[in-house]
Design an enzyme around this catalytic site. Structure first.
Site, PDB file in Angstrom:
ATOM      1  N   ASN A 124       0.850  -1.183   0.000  1.00 54.64           N
ATOM      2  CA  ASN A 124       0.000   0.000   0.000  1.00 54.64           C
ATOM      3  C   ASN A 124       0.894   1.244   0.000  1.00 54.64           C
ATOM      4  O   ASN A 124       1.822   1.340  -0.792  1.00 54.64           O
ATOM      5  CB  ASN A 124      -0.949  -0.030   1.205  1.00 54.64           C
ATOM      6  N   ASP A 220      -6.110   8.091   6.144  1.00 53.72           N
ATOM      7  CA  ASP A 220      -5.536   7.385   5.002  1.00 53.72           C
ATOM      8  C   ASP A 220      -4.144   7.958   4.708  1.00 53.72           C
ATOM      9  O   ASP A 220      -3.283   7.982   5.573  1.00 53.72           O
ATOM     10  CB  ASP A 220      -6.478   7.507   3.806  1.00 53.72           C
TER      11      ASP A 220
END
Length: 323
Positions: A124, A220
């Site tokens: 990620n 995030d």
């Protein structure tokens, strides 16, 4: 699509109110339908925004000067991108490892196959520390267990596990004095701080800097400004949240016309334009109607300024080319 974008913006924002009653105008920088736009990084040398569409398996390079977006197709999901100190190169995290990509020829070269054997994870978000090492984390695909990790990868492809018991590795930044690293594991709803040793490129003394209010969404991707304040994309929060990590205070929120705001980066000639990536996934039918611009890249002119992001320092680019 562009007419739609203009109408929505006129209706949505002209002014987004913050705690200080400041008026902030959010605009579309590049209108598109990225499935999972992420990984915003401003290349201050070329004055381009590097970003990725994870689920779309695409690396994007957007030039604000001519409003053109170059796309490089990837063979698998791409979690992050950071330019390499060498011109026309970038380091990317794909599902089966870390690669160097030539942004002109589009050729991929394997740098590290770390976690290539862990099929329940994928890479990620990631960024480079002040010395040019890539810190990149994986995430548990089912998003249910802390089975992922955070790695530090040097320019020769040597990978060292720095943290484990991670579920969704996300935003990571360093302070201007190089003494503190901030890091997000999204489901925890917390931004953690670590003492960073820029001589050994190691971390210690984990503590919580910010506890995110659940009503604001999930933290995030993240960037940092010249005053070491944090700017965080809020998944399920349709906003970028600005935090003071010294007090844990929410300074202000910038409302964005997208339900899932994923990352942000300061760019522009003076590093005072915040570029914001979003996703078009994980929305109800009602949310899709409310946020038709979801998946686009947005921008906002701010009084705050960012800092130049660290490029990947790779003295050894003679790696095996991907077949």
């Amino acid at each position: 699509m562009k007419k739609l974008g203009l109408l929505v913006l006129l209706c949505f924002l002209v002014c987004c109110k913050t705690k200080s009653k400041e008026e902030i105008n959010v605009e579309v920088a590049y209108e598109t339908k990225a499935m999972l736009g992420e990984g915003a990084f401003w290349n201050y040398k070329s004055e381009e925004l590097y970003w990725v569409d994870i689920e779309g398996k695409k690396l994007h390079i957007f030039s604000p000067k001519n409003e053109e977006n170059k796309t490089i197709e990837m063979p698998s999901r791409i979690g992050t991108v950071v330019p390499v100190a060498n011109k026309n190169k970038a380091v990317v995290a794909l599902e089966d490892g870390i690669y160097i990509v030539d942004t002109i020829t589009k050729e991929l070269s394997l740098l590290s196959n770390v976690e290539s054997d862990i099929v329940e994870n994928r890479f990620n978000d990631g960024k480079c520390d002040p010395n040019g090492n890539l810190w990149v984390g994986s995430m548990h695909l089912a998003q249910t267990h802390p089975k992922a990790n955070l790695y530090k990868i040097d320019g020769f492809g040597n990978a060292n596990k720095m943290l484990d018991n991670i579920t969704i590795s996300n935003g990571i930044v360093w302070t201007s004095d190089k003494k503190t690293m901030y890091y997000i594991d999204t489901p925890t709803g917390k931004i953690k701080a670590y003492d960073f040793d820029d001589k050994s490129n190691t971390i210690k003394n984990e503590r919580v800097a910010v506890v995110v209010n659940p009503k604001d969404g999930f933290p995030d991707g993240m960037t940092i400004d010249e005053n070491d304040m944090l700017w965080v994309g809020m998944w399920n929060g349709n906003a970028v949240a600005n935090y003071n990590p010294n007090t844990g205070e929410l300074i202000k929120k910038i409302e964005v016309p997208a339900h899932n705001v994923t990352s942000c980066a300061f760019g522009g000639e003076n590093l005072d334009v915040l570029y914001i990536t979003t996703a078009s996934l994980d929305m109800t039918e009602e949310e899709q109607k409310k946020y038709p611009l979801a998946g686009s890249v947005f921008k906002v002119q701010l009084k705050e300024k960012g800092v130049k992001g660290s490029f990947f320092n790779s003295p050894n680019l003679k790696t095996a080319q991907r077949n």
